[in-house]
Design an enzyme around this catalytic site. Structure first.
Site: not given
Ligand code: DOR
Ligand code: ZN
Length: 338
Positions: A13, A15, A96, A135, A169, A241
């Site tokens: 997971h 980003h 997702k 999520h 998460h 995450d």
């Molecule tokens: O804290 C988070 N940041 N939770 C998420 O689900 C998305 C993520 C983000 O993309 O910044």
């Molecule tokens: Zn995330």
């Protein structure tokens, strides 16, 4: 000196964002991980084959020579069906699902969880063998959102018994317990939710770099997560995450949610597992479980970690990592690609 060699570590997971941010953060993950499941919440989100393929190319360009597989995802839309998904099934590792507006860039997500409305899309995923990552938070009181979502996870798991559902998460003891009630429910756990509780975020001076969604919970929740991870629960995988935001978007009114952990994840996990005498289970948590659950065959990579301390940089570009300026008891000693 104590050491551990991890084979093919995976972050299920992650980003990576886009543009200049992608070019800063992608190499950091690509250096120490064999692959990662790439979240699709760009602006606009990744919702078709063309944008998924183009994003994958931008990721590969950003990581340069590193050996790293970006496992691609699509942002769930209720209108997806078999005709739409089948042609890209081979290139998709997961889809997702975000409840609308629940977190960063999730405005186009799902409102209401009407199983019949979702049947064409979820039936197609089930038929194609594509896992659904969720999520799982309702729009309720912030500390109860995940707990309130558990019945939705369970209803979906019952309605689509052949669909692999990943509870992303997870942060609560209730979510850990749900894993054992449904054969098709799995979960990812972050590094930060294994380490912190709400006290660390807001119990003293507010710590914006620890603010994330779902918000960190109570000590007993963290305990349940820790136990599942340290005991190498077979349905639990590491998903960082890691969610980079520039410093100005965190240290301001309206702080963005996300903890940036990608560059420190493996040393911090090794330190945590070693402290609990469970180093031998780390391989399951950071790779073997994910390979089995997703059916992956990641590129070969060996990462040697030792209990030699590392000083965490204050910043990577404009992003402040977890433990910025502090020491972690373990560090990466060598990475080799066979
Ligand atoms: O804290 C988070 N940041 N939770 C998420 O689900 C998305 C993520 C983000 O993309 O910044
Ligand atoms: Zn995330």
């Amino acid at each position: 000196m104590t050491e551990i060699i991890l084979h093919e570590p995976l972050d299920m997971h992650l980003h990576l964002r886009d543009g200049a941010m992608l070019r800063i953060v992608a190499p950091l993950s690509a250096h120490s991980f064999s692959g990662a499941l790439i979240m699709p919440n760009l602006v606009p989100p990744v919702t078709d084959a063309e944008s998924m393929r183009a994003y994958r190319k931008r990721i590969l360009a950003a990581i340069g020579d590193e050996t790293f597989e970006p496992y691609m995802t699509l942002f769930f839309k209720p209108e997806y069906d078999l005709d739409f998904l089948a042609p890209m099934a081979e290139e998709l590792t997961a889809v997702k699902l975000y409840p609308a507006g629940i977190t960063t860039n999730s405005e186009g997500g799902v409102s209401g969880f009407d199983i019949e409305e979702l049947r064409p899309a979820l039936g197609a995923l089930s038929e194609l063998g594509i896992p659904l990552c969720i999520h799982g938070e309702t729009g309720g009181f912030v500390m109860d959102r995940e707990k309130e979502f558990v019945p939705i996870y369970e209803a979906l798991a019952d309605a689509f018994p052949d669909l692999t559902i990943i509870m992303e998460h997870i942060t609560t003891a209730e979510s850990v317990a749900a894993l054992d009630r449904h054969p098709n429910l799995y979960a990812t756990i972050t590094l930060h939710h294994l380490l912190i509780t709400l006290d660390d975020v807001a119990g003293g001076m507010l710590q914006p770099h620890l603010f994330c969604k779902p918000i960190a919970k109570r000590p007993e929740d963290r305990e349940a997560l820790l136990q599942a991870a340290l005991d190498a629960h077979p349905k639990v995988m590491f998903g960082s995450d890691s969610a980079p935001h520039p410093q100005h978007a965190k240290e301001c009114p309206g702080c963005a949610a996300g903890v940036f952990t990608a560059p420190i994840a493996l040393p911090a996990l090794a330190e945590l597992f070693a402290r609990h005498g469970k180093l031998e289970n780390l391989q399951h948590f950071v790779s073997s479980n994910a390979q089995r659950i997703y059916g992956l065959n990641p590129p070969k990579k060996k990462v040697r970690l030792t209990d030699t301390p590392m000083r965490v940089p204050e910043k990577y570009g404009e992003v402040v990592p977890m433990f910025a300026g502090e020491e972690i008891g373990w560090s990466i000693d060598a990475v080799s690609v066979k």
